[in-house]
Design a protein around this motif. Sequence first.
Motif, PDB file in Angstrom:
ATOM      1  N   ASP A  62       8.806  -8.339 -15.995  1.00 17.29           N
ATOM      2  CA  ASP A  62       7.535  -9.484 -15.323  1.00 17.29           C
ATOM      3  C   ASP A  62       8.257 -10.673 -16.486  1.00 17.29           C
ATOM      4  O   ASP A  62       6.719 -11.405 -16.772  1.00 17.29           O
ATOM      5  N   ASP A  76       8.204  -2.322  -9.308  1.00 18.68           N
ATOM      6  CA  ASP A  76       6.331  -3.077  -8.756  1.00 18.68           C
ATOM      7  C   ASP A  76       6.719  -4.116  -8.054  1.00 18.68           C
ATOM      8  O   ASP A  76       6.231  -4.519  -7.284  1.00 18.68           O
ATOM      9  N   LYS A  77       7.993  -5.356  -8.628  1.00 19.73           N
ATOM     10  CA  LYS A  77       7.891  -6.410  -8.511  1.00 19.73           C
ATOM     11  C   LYS A  77       8.006  -6.116  -6.215  1.00 19.73           C
ATOM     12  O   LYS A  77       7.656  -6.722  -6.011  1.00 19.73           O
ATOM     13  N   THR A  79       7.778  -3.122  -4.953  1.00 19.56           N
ATOM     14  CA  THR A  79       6.470  -3.065  -3.713  1.00 19.56           C
ATOM     15  C   THR A  79       5.857  -3.538  -3.697  1.00 19.56           C
ATOM     16  O   THR A  79       4.451  -3.592  -2.580  1.00 19.56           O
ATOM     17  N   GLN A  80       5.156  -5.207  -4.650  1.00 18.84           N
ATOM     18  CA  GLN A  80       4.403  -5.946  -4.419  1.00 18.84           C
ATOM     19  C   GLN A  80       4.439  -6.627  -2.917  1.00 18.84           C
ATOM     20  O   GLN A  80       3.445  -7.247  -2.524  1.00 18.84           O
ATOM     21  N   THR A  83       2.623  -5.777  -0.114  1.00 19.09           N
ATOM     22  CA  THR A  83       0.613  -5.931  -0.071  1.00 19.09           C
ATOM     23  C   THR A  83       0.359  -7.127   0.302  1.00 19.09           C
ATOM     24  O   THR A  83      -0.863  -7.836   0.159  1.00 19.09           O
ATOM     25  N   ASP A  84       1.759  -7.938  -0.017  1.00 20.64           N
ATOM     26  CA  ASP A  84       1.671  -9.704  -0.317  1.00 20.64           C
ATOM     27  C   ASP A  84       0.899  -9.719   1.138  1.00 20.64           C
ATOM     28  O   ASP A  84       1.985  -9.901   2.177  1.00 20.64           O
ATOM     29  N   TYR A 284       8.858 -11.625  -9.900  1.00 17.37           N
ATOM     30  CA  TYR A 284       8.788 -11.557  -8.274  1.00 17.37           C
ATOM     31  C   TYR A 284       9.606 -12.188  -7.287  1.00 17.37           C
ATOM     32  O   TYR A 284      10.414 -11.897  -6.794  1.00 17.37           O
TER      33      TYR A 284
END
Length: 314
Positions: A62, A76-77, A79-80, A83-84, A284
């Motif tokens: 992060d 996490d980045k 899988t983000q 949903t973006d 990200y």
Amino acid sequence: MNTVETKKSVNANRMTLRQPNALQKLFLSPKALNLMYVPALLLFALFIFYPMVKGIRISFTDWDGYSPSFNWVGWDKYTQMLTDKKIFITLKNTLIYGFGSTIFQNLLGLIYALFLDQKLRGVGLVRTIVYLPVIISPLIMGYIWYFFFQYDGGAINDIRILFHMAPSDWLSSGPVAVNIITFVNTYQFMGIAMIIYLAGLQSIPKDYYEAASIDGARWFDRFKSVTLPLLMPSITINVVVNIIGGLKLFDVIVALTNGGPGYASQSLSTMMYNLYFARQDAGYAAALGNVMFILIGIVSLTLLRMLRKREVSM
């Protein structure tokens, strides 16, 4: 010692001196040519491989791009992205920039090459004019065209006002802005496609055309049966180079719209830039960069493999 023995001794000493030592033998051997790769490999490792590995590592954190500490967040980045909402519009725009620019650059470049391959007056001047935009920085080219399309004081709107027409805010619409960016990128780099196609056309033996003419083939038949198949190596080069350049398009977008309005015209490159510098989300941005690298690799290698199968030898 007589004179003959003295000369033999001197010659023997000279031969001894001329014999290369082990180090000289190493550098004089054919294998020593491989040492020429070392500087290039070092530069590749320093400026390509290391940043790539570093980027993969950062994509699992992060990190904000500035602080000395960061946390490990795993996938996490990645899988983000699922949903973006912005990522799907951005991906669509990127594909339009890539495939749209590739189609039009190759189509216009081939048309110019076929025209300029003729013995006409002023051919050299036309070649220079078509190729001239290539030497301009893409960022500068974007700003030049911005002064054409901007709402207040833009050249196109001034012409519309001159003819009593209402001015149009060309860059305020996402789809229109995407088309304008594709047009500007096509206009700037179709000169490269033209030069490559010209080289391919001039390498085709004239005997093939003469034989086709004797058989009664018309211009289109000669183009379809002779020119196009023998031009496939040039088509392969142009398509692969254009698709890579279009999918990573950045400068022109920043100059014309900066990805706007909102994020309606942004590409993966500009989104990655904004994530890092505006939102300070380096993790990200790195994850997005890795996805873009995989996307460009898959598309370009697939097209390369497909087009190589269609190439024929002269």
